[in-house]
Design an enzyme around this catalytic site. Sequence first.
Site, PDB file in Angstrom:
ATOM      1  N   GLY A 215     -13.931 -22.069  24.238  1.00 25.39           N
ATOM      2  CA  GLY A 215     -13.573 -21.298  23.067  1.00 25.39           C
ATOM      3  C   GLY A 215     -14.103 -19.881  23.139  1.00 25.39           C
ATOM      4  O   GLY A 215     -14.781 -19.479  24.099  1.00 25.39           O
ATOM      5  N   GLY A 217     -16.446 -16.715  21.861  1.00 25.80           N
ATOM      6  CA  GLY A 217     -17.722 -16.471  21.195  1.00 25.80           C
ATOM      7  C   GLY A 217     -18.837 -16.261  22.195  1.00 25.80           C
ATOM      8  O   GLY A 217     -18.700 -16.522  23.402  1.00 25.80           O
ATOM      9  N   GLY A 218     -19.977 -15.803  21.688  1.00 29.96           N
ATOM     10  CA  GLY A 218     -21.109 -15.486  22.536  1.00 29.96           C
ATOM     11  C   GLY A 218     -21.653 -16.697  23.261  1.00 29.96           C
ATOM     12  O   GLY A 218     -22.022 -16.604  24.447  1.00 29.96           O
ATOM     13  N   ILE A 219     -21.723 -17.843  22.588  1.00 24.82           N
ATOM     14  CA  ILE A 219     -22.295 -19.017  23.239  1.00 24.82           C
ATOM     15  C   ILE A 219     -21.365 -19.577  24.316  1.00 24.82           C
ATOM     16  O   ILE A 219     -21.810 -19.827  25.451  1.00 24.82           O
ATOM     17  CB  ILE A 219     -22.676 -20.094  22.204  1.00 24.82           C
ATOM     18  CG1 ILE A 219     -23.729 -19.534  21.240  1.00 24.82           C
ATOM     19  CG2 ILE A 219     -23.210 -21.339  22.896  1.00 24.82           C
ATOM     20  CD1 ILE A 219     -24.059 -20.445  20.082  1.00 24.82           C
ATOM     21  N   GLU A 238      -7.020 -23.181  25.515  1.00 24.88           N
ATOM     22  CA  GLU A 238      -6.058 -22.469  24.668  1.00 24.88           C
ATOM     23  C   GLU A 238      -6.125 -20.971  24.918  1.00 24.88           C
ATOM     24  O   GLU A 238      -5.119 -20.284  24.924  1.00 24.88           O
ATOM     25  CB  GLU A 238      -6.288 -22.776  23.188  1.00 24.88           C
ATOM     26  CG  GLU A 238      -7.633 -22.357  22.629  1.00 24.88           C
ATOM     27  CD  GLU A 238      -7.800 -22.740  21.165  1.00 24.88           C
ATOM     28  OE1 GLU A 238      -7.098 -23.663  20.719  1.00 24.88           O
ATOM     29  OE2 GLU A 238      -8.616 -22.119  20.478  1.00 24.88           O
ATOM     30  N   GLY A 336      -8.124 -24.543  17.401  1.00 22.57           N
ATOM     31  CA  GLY A 336      -8.001 -25.636  18.347  1.00 22.57           C
ATOM     32  C   GLY A 336      -9.246 -26.468  18.535  1.00 22.57           C
ATOM     33  O   GLY A 336      -9.273 -27.349  19.395  1.00 22.57           O
ATOM     34  N   LYS A 361     -29.040 -15.496   9.353  1.00 19.26           N
ATOM     35  CA  LYS A 361     -29.681 -14.505   8.485  1.00 19.26           C
ATOM     36  C   LYS A 361     -31.160 -14.310   8.831  1.00 19.26           C
ATOM     37  O   LYS A 361     -32.048 -14.490   7.999  1.00 19.26           O
ATOM     38  CB  LYS A 361     -29.510 -14.879   7.011  1.00 19.26           C
ATOM     39  CG  LYS A 361     -28.048 -14.849   6.548  1.00 19.26           C
ATOM     40  CD  LYS A 361     -27.920 -15.119   5.064  1.00 19.26           C
ATOM     41  CE  LYS A 361     -26.453 -15.010   4.622  1.00 19.26           C
ATOM     42  NZ  LYS A 361     -26.292 -15.287   3.177  1.00 19.26           N
TER      43      LYS A 361
END
Length: 431
Positions: A215, A217-219, A238, A336, A361
């Site tokens: 997917g 994202g940073g991770i 995807e 997905g 946060k």
Amino acid sequence: MSFESVYQQKRMSAADAVRQVRNGDMIVVPTGAGEPPTLLTALSEQRRDFRDVKVAQILPLRKFAYFDPETVENVRHVAYFFGGPSRPGGQAGWVDYIPAYFSELPELLDRDLLPADVVFSLASPMDAHGYFSLSLGTDYTMAAVRKARAIVLEVNPNVPFAYGNCHVHISQVSALVESEEPVIEVGLPKIGPVQQAIGKYVADMIFDGDTLQIGYGGIPDAVVMQLTEKRDLGIHTEMIGDGIMTLVEAGAVTNRKKTYLPGKMCATFALGSKKLYRFMDRNPALEMHPVDFTNDPHLVGQNDNLVSINATMQVDLVGQCGSESLGYSPYSGTGGQSDFVRSANRSKGGRAFIVLPSTAKENSISRIVPTLTPGTHVTTSKNDINYVVTEYGVAQLRGKTAKQRAEALIGIAHPDFRGELREAAKKMNLL
């Protein structure tokens, strides 16, 4: 008549092409980089001439002028998944949202449960056989092409011609415009020490010969960066981005061990750099397919050793994942994630990883919580969850009791919150 003659007959200005739209129409636009900026700018400029026109899309990337609360009676956005331009309107209520699994959007279009009157899409230049490639956003757009009254293409030489089920013939096209501006680029997310730590836990559980879904994202990208020494990895995903391209260049991805579509990478949309788009052009190792192929758990799960890696925002003590809203306030969408978690669960040797930092946060709140924040949209259910990973470790939840799950999740929570999570679990009779 030659294909080129037909092309010239259908070529026009964007202002004229937009007149293919009628009042009350639903315009379907591809995911992300597949959105046609010249056409959507022209639609925005003429928006006050229309009434009750909708634009349906996953993940818009540009804030066109039609994103305007003052003209929603003329042209308004309908989100399959929120992006930066559509999120404020979704949270304020003037952009609507259609919940759906990404994999099922084509079926909803085929069954007329979702309308598709017009398609606006970026496309590659036409080939010698009269075909354009919708390589950047094949997704649900090919289903919309089957249903639409009018197909309007923005032809751009910077759009790659990809292989797969992503082609539209000139005979299907109602109007086309030409543009030459660079395709929008999206850089790799920022990777910090928390993302790096989570990425290492996941990377250590990926083995030579595995097939990956990664997917955005940073991770997930932190995982990718730690896989360059692996061998014979496969790709069934995807989104294809620069991270996957990096693995190909490192020799880690060969697709030779895939048990479904061996020898080929497949994806349904692209999001990355100019280099990525060049990499996609006529690359025989890559196929772009509609999302009901790339994300269908029955098909994807035929890959042995399928590994899915997706991020979430919040996980409760029985394993429910809230990945798309902040309480009742929408943030993204189902996308997905559920498709690929279920795919990995069906796969022989499959593993589904849900990843998240333990806090948000500036460490003031825990992302592992006793119960999801009221109103939160559940994306991955407690019945589907497999591995949950934070910077403090890995919790495998599949087949575990509610009490075992609570214990495992508290064990990977931030140490500052484990005490209160344990007290909450006791009150809920989970410990």
